[in-house]
Design an enzyme around this catalytic site. Sequence first.
Site, mmCIF file in Angstrom:
data_model
loop_
_atom_site.group_PDB
_atom_site.id
_atom_site.type_symbol
_atom_site.label_atom_id
_atom_site.label_comp_id
_atom_site.label_asym_id
_atom_site.label_seq_id
_atom_site.Cartn_x
_atom_site.Cartn_y
_atom_site.Cartn_z
ATOM 1 N N ASP A 8 0.912 -1.190 -0.010
ATOM 2 C CA ASP A 8 0.092 0.126 -0.124
ATOM 3 C C ASP A 8 0.919 1.318 -0.046
ATOM 4 O O ASP A 8 2.021 1.240 0.286
ATOM 5 C CB ASP A 8 -0.924 0.121 1.134
ATOM 6 C CG ASP A 8 -1.875 0.982 1.108
ATOM 7 O OD1 ASP A 8 -2.580 1.578 0.328
ATOM 8 O OD2 ASP A 8 -2.093 2.092 2.372
ATOM 9 N N SER A 9 0.439 2.327 -0.536
ATOM 10 C CA SER A 9 1.024 3.516 -0.214
ATOM 11 C C SER A 9 1.538 3.952 1.144
ATOM 12 O O SER A 9 2.445 4.894 1.251
ATOM 13 C CB SER A 9 0.103 4.559 -0.917
ATOM 14 O OG SER A 9 -0.994 4.804 -0.032
ATOM 15 N N CYS A 71 -4.257 -1.569 -2.255
ATOM 16 C CA CYS A 71 -4.591 -0.022 -2.358
ATOM 17 C C CYS A 71 -5.435 0.196 -3.589
ATOM 18 O O CYS A 71 -4.911 -0.513 -4.763
ATOM 19 C CB CYS A 71 -2.934 0.444 -2.553
ATOM 20 S SG CYS A 71 -3.206 2.271 -3.169
ATOM 21 N N GLU A 156 -2.654 9.116 7.384
ATOM 22 C CA GLU A 156 -1.379 9.208 7.329
ATOM 23 C C GLU A 156 -0.646 10.032 8.494
ATOM 24 O O GLU A 156 0.375 9.599 8.867
ATOM 25 C CB GLU A 156 -0.660 9.399 5.890
ATOM 26 C CG GLU A 156 -0.928 8.287 4.975
ATOM 27 C CD GLU A 156 -0.256 7.100 5.244
ATOM 28 O OE1 GLU A 156 1.156 7.324 5.522
ATOM 29 O OE2 GLU A 156 -0.888 6.026 5.228
ATOM 30 N N CYS A 190 -11.130 2.361 -0.602
ATOM 31 C CA CYS A 190 -9.690 2.868 -0.079
ATOM 32 C C CYS A 190 -9.421 2.204 1.223
ATOM 33 O O CYS A 190 -10.204 2.201 2.052
ATOM 34 C CB CYS A 190 -9.694 4.426 0.088
ATOM 35 S SG CYS A 190 -8.193 4.928 0.497
ATOM 36 N N HIS A 192 -7.330 2.931 3.429
ATOM 37 C CA HIS A 192 -7.162 3.571 4.570
ATOM 38 C C HIS A 192 -8.486 4.004 5.406
ATOM 39 O O HIS A 192 -8.611 4.217 6.621
ATOM 40 C CB HIS A 192 -6.708 4.941 4.028
ATOM 41 C CG HIS A 192 -5.264 5.108 3.956
ATOM 42 N ND1 HIS A 192 -4.827 4.267 2.950
ATOM 43 C CD2 HIS A 192 -4.158 5.530 4.691
ATOM 44 C CE1 HIS A 192 -3.516 4.543 3.003
ATOM 45 N NE2 HIS A 192 -2.799 5.355 4.091
HETATM 46 N N1 DGL Z 1 -4.874 2.962 0.554
HETATM 47 C C1 DGL Z 1 -4.906 3.438 -0.835
HETATM 48 C C2 DGL Z 1 -6.237 3.275 -1.502
HETATM 49 O O1 DGL Z 1 -6.927 2.219 -1.172
HETATM 50 C C3 DGL Z 1 -4.676 5.173 -0.505
HETATM 51 C C4 DGL Z 1 -4.206 5.739 -1.552
HETATM 52 C C5 DGL Z 1 -3.395 6.858 -1.294
HETATM 53 O O2 DGL Z 1 -1.977 7.006 -1.018
HETATM 54 O O3 DGL Z 1 -4.017 8.202 -1.523
HETATM 55 O O4 DGL Z 1 -6.404 3.962 -2.269
#
Ligand code: DGL
Length: 271
Positions: A8-9, A71, A156, A190, A192
């Site tokens: 993931d990011s 992600c 984050e 997403c 997150h």
């Molecule tokens: N967890 C990522 C997703 O599902 C987030 C992407 C981001 O860094 O904006 O899209």
Amino acid sequence: MTPIGVFDSGYGGLTVLRALTASLPEYDFVYLGDNARAPYGNRSYETIYNYTLQAVTKLFELGCELVILACNTASAKALRTIQQNDLPRIAPHKRVLGVIRPSVEAIGEYSKNNHIGILGTHGTIHSQSYPLEIQKLHKQLEVSQEACPMWVSLVENNEHNDVGADFFVHKNLTNLFLKDPQIDTLMLGCTHYPLLIDKIRKYCPPNVQILTQGEIVSKKLIDYLHRHPEIDRLCTRNGVRKFYTTESTDIFSTYAEQFCSQKIKAIHLDL
Ligand code: DGL
């Protein structure tokens, strides 16, 4: 060791990893969070594709035969190109899977009135990946979407439990339900966003069911491994979990421990 790679990011993919390790406790997993460059959501296609390919390549170097892009943004913007153009060239026998397809397959089971809402990053929503995939599998569903460009940053920066986060959650959910007040099923598109679930519940009409991707993706992964014994056979099973981040390992470890309820000593790497 041949762990399953989870990328993931940043921290969001930990919500998927937690469900994967609960469903497949004996398998080895390696997690890579590109925290130094998160969020990805507002970045261009080229940047997201390049970052994701670098991460996948690194996970292959770490021994993974199978990588899950936990992600949505990377799944929407980079997965297809990696599967079609890069894998045949760099690692024809390895596999990379995303989270959008399994989520879309599952989404048809939930709505009673066929009105679905999707929340995601700017990149995911503007890629139209969800409506396009849903149209292929569940023509009866009416889909409304809302990009929530601030939500990943709130997570984050560990601001997601504070009152400031209420403003953005309320704003985006109000926008979504104005588009379609009949929505009865809401997909958090997403990884997150499950961290904001309490606030999302607070600002959602009470009849709306909220779908998170962890359980959906882990069920689909179990199914995938059954259908692909040649991949399943390669995945080692010692219950090992390793965590890599492109940012500070101390911050990552503290944060990840809250998620995974285990002691974590993350390792730094550069992509
Ligand atoms: N967890 C990522 C997703 O599902 C987030 C992407 C981001 O860094 O904006 O899209």
